[in-house]
Write an enzyme that holds these catalytic residues in place. Structure first.
Site, PDB file in Angstrom:
ATOM      1  N   GLU A  41       0.873  -1.167   0.000  1.00 40.29           N
ATOM      2  CA  GLU A  41       0.000   0.000   0.000  1.00 40.29           C
ATOM      3  C   GLU A  41       0.915   1.224   0.000  1.00 40.29           C
ATOM      4  OE1 GLU A  41      -2.748   0.126   3.300  1.00 40.29           O
ATOM      5  OE2 GLU A  41      -3.482   2.093   2.680  1.00 40.29           O
ATOM      6  N   ARG A 272       5.219 -13.107   9.388  1.00 39.15           N
ATOM      7  CA  ARG A 272       5.920 -11.870   9.088  1.00 39.15           C
ATOM      8  C   ARG A 272       7.279 -11.856   9.780  1.00 39.15           C
ATOM      9  NH1 ARG A 272       2.786  -7.846   9.414  1.00 39.15           N
ATOM     10  NH2 ARG A 272       4.209  -6.206   9.976  1.00 39.15           N
ATOM     11  N   LYS A 282       4.788   0.238   9.674  1.00 39.32           N
ATOM     12  CA  LYS A 282       4.806   1.546   9.023  1.00 39.32           C
ATOM     13  C   LYS A 282       4.381   2.644   9.986  1.00 39.32           C
ATOM     14  CE  LYS A 282       3.325  -0.096   4.706  1.00 39.32           C
ATOM     15  NZ  LYS A 282       2.327  -0.017   3.658  1.00 39.32           N
TER      16      LYS A 282
HETATM   17  P1  ATP Z   1       2.934  -2.642   8.216  1.00 37.88           P
HETATM   18  O1  ATP Z   1       2.449  -3.800   9.019  1.00 37.88           O
HETATM   19  O2  ATP Z   1       4.371  -2.308   8.411  1.00 37.88           O
HETATM   20  O3  ATP Z   1       2.062  -1.442   8.334  1.00 37.88           O
HETATM   21  P2  ATP Z   1       1.661  -3.551   5.864  1.00 37.88           P
HETATM   22  O4  ATP Z   1       1.475  -5.000   5.898  1.00 37.88           O
HETATM   23  O5  ATP Z   1       0.485  -2.718   6.149  1.00 37.88           O
HETATM   24  O6  ATP Z   1       2.907  -3.134   6.714  1.00 37.88           O
HETATM   25  P3  ATP Z   1       1.732  -3.422   3.057  1.00 37.88           P
HETATM   26  O7  ATP Z   1       2.102  -2.281   2.203  1.00 37.88           O
HETATM   27  O8  ATP Z   1       0.320  -3.824   3.087  1.00 37.88           O
HETATM   28  O9  ATP Z   1       2.228  -3.088   4.499  1.00 37.88           O
HETATM   29  O10 ATP Z   1       2.659  -4.665   2.774  1.00 37.88           O
HETATM   30  C1  ATP Z   1       2.920  -5.192   1.507  1.00 37.88           C
HETATM   31  C2  ATP Z   1       3.270  -6.635   1.658  1.00 37.88           C
HETATM   32  O11 ATP Z   1       4.374  -6.816   2.524  1.00 37.88           O
HETATM   33  C3  ATP Z   1       2.124  -7.411   2.245  1.00 37.88           C
HETATM   34  O12 ATP Z   1       1.942  -8.585   1.481  1.00 37.88           O
HETATM   35  C4  ATP Z   1       2.579  -7.721   3.642  1.00 37.88           C
HETATM   36  O13 ATP Z   1       2.037  -8.928   4.089  1.00 37.88           O
HETATM   37  C5  ATP Z   1       4.088  -7.777   3.498  1.00 37.88           C
HETATM   38  N1  ATP Z   1       4.725  -7.452   4.767  1.00 37.88           N
HETATM   39  C6  ATP Z   1       4.526  -6.347   5.517  1.00 37.88           C
HETATM   40  N2  ATP Z   1       5.241  -6.411   6.657  1.00 37.88           N
HETATM   41  C7  ATP Z   1       5.927  -7.576   6.616  1.00 37.88           C
HETATM   42  C8  ATP Z   1       6.838  -8.233   7.510  1.00 37.88           C
HETATM   43  N3  ATP Z   1       7.195  -7.685   8.671  1.00 37.88           N
HETATM   44  N4  ATP Z   1       7.343  -9.426   7.137  1.00 37.88           N
HETATM   45  C9  ATP Z   1       6.990  -9.978   5.967  1.00 37.88           C
HETATM   46  N5  ATP Z   1       6.143  -9.428   5.095  1.00 37.88           N
HETATM   47  C10 ATP Z   1       5.604  -8.242   5.401  1.00 37.88           C
HETATM   48 MG    MG Z   2      -1.256  -3.743   4.922  1.00 36.34          MG
END
Ligand code: ATP
Ligand code: MG
Length: 575
Positions: A41, A272, A282
């Site tokens: 995102e 994760r 984030k």
């Molecule tokens: P955050 O939890 O940091 O806010 P998010 O999951 O909201 O991150 P996205 O932009 O939706 O951020 O993430 C894009 C992709 O990266 C998604 O498929 C998510 O599952 C993966 N992702 C995010 N954080 C991690 C992590 N700590 N380890 C592995 N994959 C991750």
């Molecule tokens: Mg997300």
């Protein structure tokens, strides 16, 4: 949660996701096709956790001769910006992955998503709810009690359709109506209790402008995005596990309505990345930047990929890390030292060696001619002769490391001390004759005699047997540079979690765990060749670790260096 590297998989590189793909290939489910996607995102910069997901998704595509799409999941108009889109594209490219022509934006699918929603209404599988959000929350039930049906659940199809179209036409204010999937208010899975799929939001979107005033919910949009792109394996993190039944419900209902062919994309969850001594969320990263605990999104201490790049971490190091930690089905903590070790291993291979004195003390060779300069040859890499050698100027006055001299040597100290003999690395053997101090008793200069027939690489040099080997830089030629030494950003392994004695998982403010001493800027004395370092050029400063010329603050002829990682895992063990 444990703090460990998961045990090595049965065969190298194998994991449960590869097993699923192998099985699909055996059964011919996708005719051997593998299509994954990385769907960030655009509401922040990518962090180390994303690197795990990127390496996994693009890595699977590479392994199976498939394709991985880069898709911006930009269905939430409020927090998204072009700046983040650009940052994310740069970071994935930097990691070395290629999506070819498959760069997509979920917002490009808004028309299809809207059509899908209309189909569900026509099939009697979605309805407009006109309760307030407060009422909806009350009727949702709890983990132990079923929810209750909305009074609008039996609204006639024609009325739903008419309302939905008027919602699209902007006839209603935010929050007045919501489109919900009609599933089961008594489902044990709360996500299946008639989840919202479209809501009214009179906000403009960074790509579609003011075209839309209603936007799909993420959980509805995501499976549709996957199906539109013919994704085979939709890999996400564990928190979406409870959403999988809804993911399947949406695609199944839309396949029934003729929108998508079967087989349908399959959602697969993995754990994760949680990394000690940092935060990978984030929201928390935004807080660190906004409240100026760091200098910006690419501060080398921040676990963003732009920070990693400035820090001198390498894409190869991240790939090695992703491979080493593997993928698992349950959450665990990985120690920061695992990532650092991966970086070290790669840097050890590629980084030319250079000499730097970080804490200088002057050494004067009393029998060396005052006006002479000669050159000593030093190999650029001890194990790679093809990387060549360079000349280091040698003269009467040299900088050595302050810790390499002791007036009264401790037992086992083999470096410089009165009467001791050491080799000046790649140069001469010298014997210490004494030192000079200032009024406070601080040593200001060390004196020594050099042995003219002891120069490294000359025939007589081998007769000298010494235990100490010191690095040095000529005072007259040294490049006096700014060098930044970084420490970890947090003082404890699990920032924000209550420490010993507290309840497991209890939260405290992660900002209270910030290391207030995470950067030390020094003036160091470097061998003159380092003046020519280009931004992002990496080196090993012998005995000190790996360093990179800062990509923003370096100017031609005057690079500034960041320490990427020390030579050994010495964090928190000193000072
Ligand atoms: P955050 O939890 O940091 O806010 P998010 O999951 O909201 O991150 P996205 O932009 O939706 O951020 O993430 C894009 C992709 O990266 C998604 O498929 C998510 O599952 C993966 N992702 C995010 N954080 C991690 C992590 N700590 N380890 C592995 N994959 C991750
Ligand atoms: Mg997300």
């Amino acid at each position: 949660m444990t703090s460990s590297v998961p045990p090595a998989a049965a065969s190298p590189g194998s994991n449960f996701i590869r097993n699923i793909i192998d099985e699909d290939n055996r059964s011919g489910k996708w005719d051997g096709r593998v299509a994954t996607r990385f769907p960030p995102e655009p509401n922040g910069y990518l962090h180390y956790g994303h690197a795990k997901s990127i390496c996994l998704n693009f890595g699977l595509a590479e392994t199976y001769g498939g394709i991985c799409h880069l898709r911006f999941d930009d269905t939430n108009p409020e927090k998204e910006e072009q700046e983040y889109v650009d940052g994310i594209i740069g970071a994935v490219k930097w990691l070395g992955f290629d999506w070819q022509q498959h760069l997509y934006f979920a917002s490009d699918y808004f028309d299809i998503m809207y059509a899908c929603a209309e189909s569900l209404i026509k099939a009697g599988r979605a309805y407009i709810d006109s309760q307030s959000s407060e009422e909806m929350r009350r009727h949702r039930g709890t983990l132990t009690e079923p929810g209750t049906d909305s009074p609008w659940r039996t609204r006639p199809i024609e009325e739903n359709l008419d309302l939905f179209r008027r919602m699209k036409a902007g006839k209603f204010a935010d929050g007045t109506h919501v489109l919900r999937a009609k599933i089961d208010m008594a489902s044990p899975n709360i996500n299946m209790r008639d989840p919202a799929i479209y809501r009214i939001r009179h906000v403009s979107h960074h790509r579609t402008g003011s075209k839309w005033c209603l936007y799909p919910m993420y959980t509805f949009a995501h499976p549709i995005e996957d199906a539109i792109e013919n994704v085979t394996h939709s890999i996400c993190t564990l928190e979406f596990e409870d959403q999988r039944p809804f993911y399947d419900w949406v695609l199944d209902a839309l396949a029934d309505a003729g929108h998508f062919p079967r087989p349908l994309p399959r959602q697969i969850e993995f754990a994760r990345l949680n990394l000690t001594y940092t935060v990978l969320s984030k929201r928390k990263l935004i807080e660190l930047v906004d409240e100026k605990h760091v200098t910006g999104w690419d501060d080398p201490r921040l676990p963003t990929l732009s920070g990693a790049r400035r820090r001198g971490f390498t894409p190869e190091g991240f790939r090695c890390f992703a491979e080493r930690i593997g993928v698992a089905k349950s959450d665990s903590w990985i120690d920061m030292s695992v990532l650092e070790e991966c970086m070290r291993e790669h840097l050890n291979e590629i980084a030319p060696r250079r000499i730097a004195v970080l804490d200088p003390l002057k050494l004067v060779l009393i029998n060396y001619p005052g006006d002479a300069t000669e050159y000593c040859q030093a190999p650029n890499h001890p194990l790679k002769p093809d990387l060549g050698r360079r000349d280091m100027p040698f003269a009467r006055e040299l900088w050595i490391e302050r810790e390499d001299f002791m007036e009264t040597p401790a037992k086992g100290f083999h470096r410089l001390a009165p009467g001791n003999t050491v080799r000046l690395r790649y140069g001469y053997v010298v014997k210490c004759t004494g030192c000079e101090k200032d009024a406070n008793g601080r040593i200001t200069t060390v004196f020594a005699e050099y042995f003219p027939d002891s120069k490294s690489g000359t025939p007589g040099a081998d007769q000298y047997k010494v235990k100490g080997n010191l690095h040095w830089v000529s005072v007259a030629h040294a490049y006096n540079a700014e060098v930044r030494l970084y420490d970890r950003l947090f003082v404890c392994p699990h920032p924000g979690q209550r420490r010993e004695g507290g309840l497991e998982g209890m939260e405290r403010n992660f900002l209270d765990d910030i290391n207030t001493d995470s950067i030390r800027v020094i003036k160091a004395l470097l061998e003159p060749a380092l003046r020519a370092a280009k931004p992002e050029e990496r080196f090993q400063f012998e005995r000190h670790g790996y360093f990179v010329a800062d990509r923003h603050d370096s100017v031609e002829g005057a690079p500034v260096f960041n320490r990427t990682v020390a030579l050994k895992d010495s964090w928190m063990k000193t000072g």
